[in-house]
Design an enzyme around this catalytic site. Structure first.
Site, PDB file in Angstrom:
ATOM      1  N   LYS A  44      32.724  26.498  -0.826  1.00 32.14           N
ATOM      2  CA  LYS A  44      32.602  27.499   0.244  1.00 32.14           C
ATOM      3  C   LYS A  44      31.180  27.469   0.754  1.00 32.14           C
ATOM      4  CE  LYS A  44      35.392  30.768   1.878  1.00 32.14           C
ATOM      5  NZ  LYS A  44      36.854  30.634   1.783  1.00 32.14           N
TER       6      LYS A  44
HETATM    7  N1  GLU Z   1      38.753  29.608   4.724  1.00 34.38           N
HETATM    8  C1  GLU Z   1      40.129  29.367   4.438  1.00 34.38           C
HETATM    9  C2  GLU Z   1      40.464  29.829   3.027  1.00 34.38           C
HETATM   10  O1  GLU Z   1      39.798  30.661   2.460  1.00 34.38           O
HETATM   11  C3  GLU Z   1      40.554  27.938   4.748  1.00 34.38           C
HETATM   12  C4  GLU Z   1      39.895  26.883   3.945  1.00 34.38           C
HETATM   13  C5  GLU Z   1      40.208  25.440   4.395  1.00 34.38           C
HETATM   14  O2  GLU Z   1      41.069  25.245   5.240  1.00 34.38           O
HETATM   15  O3  GLU Z   1      39.553  24.563   3.864  1.00 34.38           O
HETATM   16  O4  GLU Z   1      41.441  29.427   2.462  1.00 34.38           O
END
Ligand code: GLU
Length: 411
Positions: free
Chosen positions: A102
């Site tokens: 993240k």
């Molecule tokens: N931010 C989204 C999540 O928390 C998508 C992550 C992604 O597609 O890599 O799942």
């Protein structure tokens, strides 16, 4: 309680069930890499602003790191670390060949001009481009970031490494993106709401739903559920919460939000209530799809919904979760409920590498199949081991990551 501590609490509950020893726990909890980078910008008014950008790469035992990039004033290293680890468990529970990561920057995108936002994004890529890549770590949107931000990331990364559409997912469809990616998280939340209420024997047209958050996840979940007959009796965002016993006109609410800078403010489709009142409504299903930490020890006793579907990441604090489990409220955990987004990201990534893009129908079909399979696995695991759906999801995910780690070793 801080975000990472909360995630660790759930991890430990599952690890206890799995009888995991303390050394393995430590290995699986410790992020593999944490990048903190200076992002300096001259603002439109000429002031110098020095920001810090984070990218936490939690685990890649099952594949390249994968996870969103968050622009929100509350972002800090602890939160990004917690969200990175949730991505590891999320990709594992839906069985995608990815790890978890993240990123984030503590900014409020609503307060920035488009030039400032683009500059910050490109500068951040300048700082981290050696740590990301289609086979290394693939960012995507999260709170406060959009398909356009993803296009800037791809473009900036490609200046260093050549044409690389697979370095980031959820790009605009006109720019190597995937039809159906934008709706995917909300669609997955809607689909699994339908699965879980079906298991409980509830009929769609007799099921009342309240949704907190009317951004990407909340709107698409509302639309999906409405289309199959559910009654959405309350919606909210940071500007307004409304209740309508006869059901909110979701299409009208979406039109209103699109025309008003994505805000519900001024929407007249029901009686105005507060966000706290929305959480406490006597509904069948509550979908928190906004920020984290909204269901707490303080307000958990006021929650009447029989089913909670976590569209947001980390909306329920541990002690509230324990209370909900004790009194039999069914909680569909974030790492399963909102995994539709990263699943569609996976389809986009695969197709970027093949230079072939599916049509929307196929995306929906494959998404529904990934989500349904994961839901069934978690549901049966919970029954078999007599644990909550959250602990079952964590158990399945931890086992998969542990197995992948054991296969290759740590050398
Ligand atoms: N931010 C989204 C999540 O928390 C998508 C992550 C992604 O597609 O890599 O799942």
């Amino acid at each position: 309680m801080k975000a990472f501590e909360a995630t660790k609490f759930f991890f430990d509950q599952a690890a206890d069930q799995l009888d995991l020893n303390k050394n393995v726990r430590k290995l699986l909890l410790t992020p593999q890499r944490e990048v903190q980078a200076q992002v300096a910008i001259e603002m439109d008014d000429g002031q110098l602003n020095t920001l810090v950008g984070y990218r936490v790469q939690h685990n890649n035992a099952r594949g390249p790191y994968k996870g969103g990039l968050r622009y929100h004033p509350h972002v800090d290293l602890d939160e990004v670390r917690a969200l990175a680890s949730l991505m590891t468990w999320k990709t594992a529970v839906v069985n995608l060949p990815y790890g978890g990561a993240k990123g984030g920057i503590a900014i409020d995108p609503r307060q920035l001009s488009r030039r400032e936002l683009e500059f910050i994004t490109r500068k951040f890529v300048d700082q981290i481009h050696t740590f990301i890549g289609p086979d290394i770590d693939i960012p995507a949107p999260d709170m406060g970031t959009t398909a356009e931000v993803m296009a800037w990331i791809m473009n900036q990364y490609s200046k260093y490494h050549g044409f690389s559409p697979g370095v980031v997912t959820s790009k605009p469809v006109e720019h190597y993106g995937l039809p159906g990616r934008e709706e995917a998280t909300g669609r997955g939340v809607g689909l699994l709401t339908h699965k879980v209420t079906g298991r409980l024997g509830h009929k769609a047209n007799e099921t009342r739903v309240a949704i907190q958050g009317f951004g990407n996840v909340g709107t698409h979940a509302a639309k999906f559920l409405c289309q199959i007959g559910y009654k959405i009796v309350a919606i909210s965002d940071h500007t307004l919460a409304v209740y309508n016993n006869d059901g909110i006109d979701v299409n009208e609410a979406m039109r209103h939000a699109y025309a008003n800078d994505r805000m519900l403010k001024g929407f007249k489709g029901g009686d105005n209530i507060t966000n706290e009142e929305l959480l406490a409504l006597d509904v069948d299903v509550l979908i928190p799809a906004a920020i984290g930490g909204v269901i707490t020890e303080e307000n958990v006793d006021s929650i009447k919904a029989k089913v909670i579907v976590e569209g947001a990441n980390g909306p329920t604090f541990p002690l509230a979760d324990v209370k909900l489990a004790e009194r039999g409220t069914i909680v569909l955990p974030d790492i399963l409920a909102n995994a539709g987004g990263v699943s569609a990201s996976y389809f986009e990534w695969v197709q970027n590498r093949q230079h072939y893009i599916w049509k929307m129908d196929r995306v929906r079909q494959e998404l529904d199949s990934v989500m349904t399979k994961a839901f069934d696995e978690v549901w049966y695991h919970a029954q078999e081991h007599k644990v909550s759906l959250r602990i079952a999801a964590f158990m399945i995910a931890i086992e998969r990551v542990k197995y992948a780690t054991a296969l290759v070793g740590i050398n």
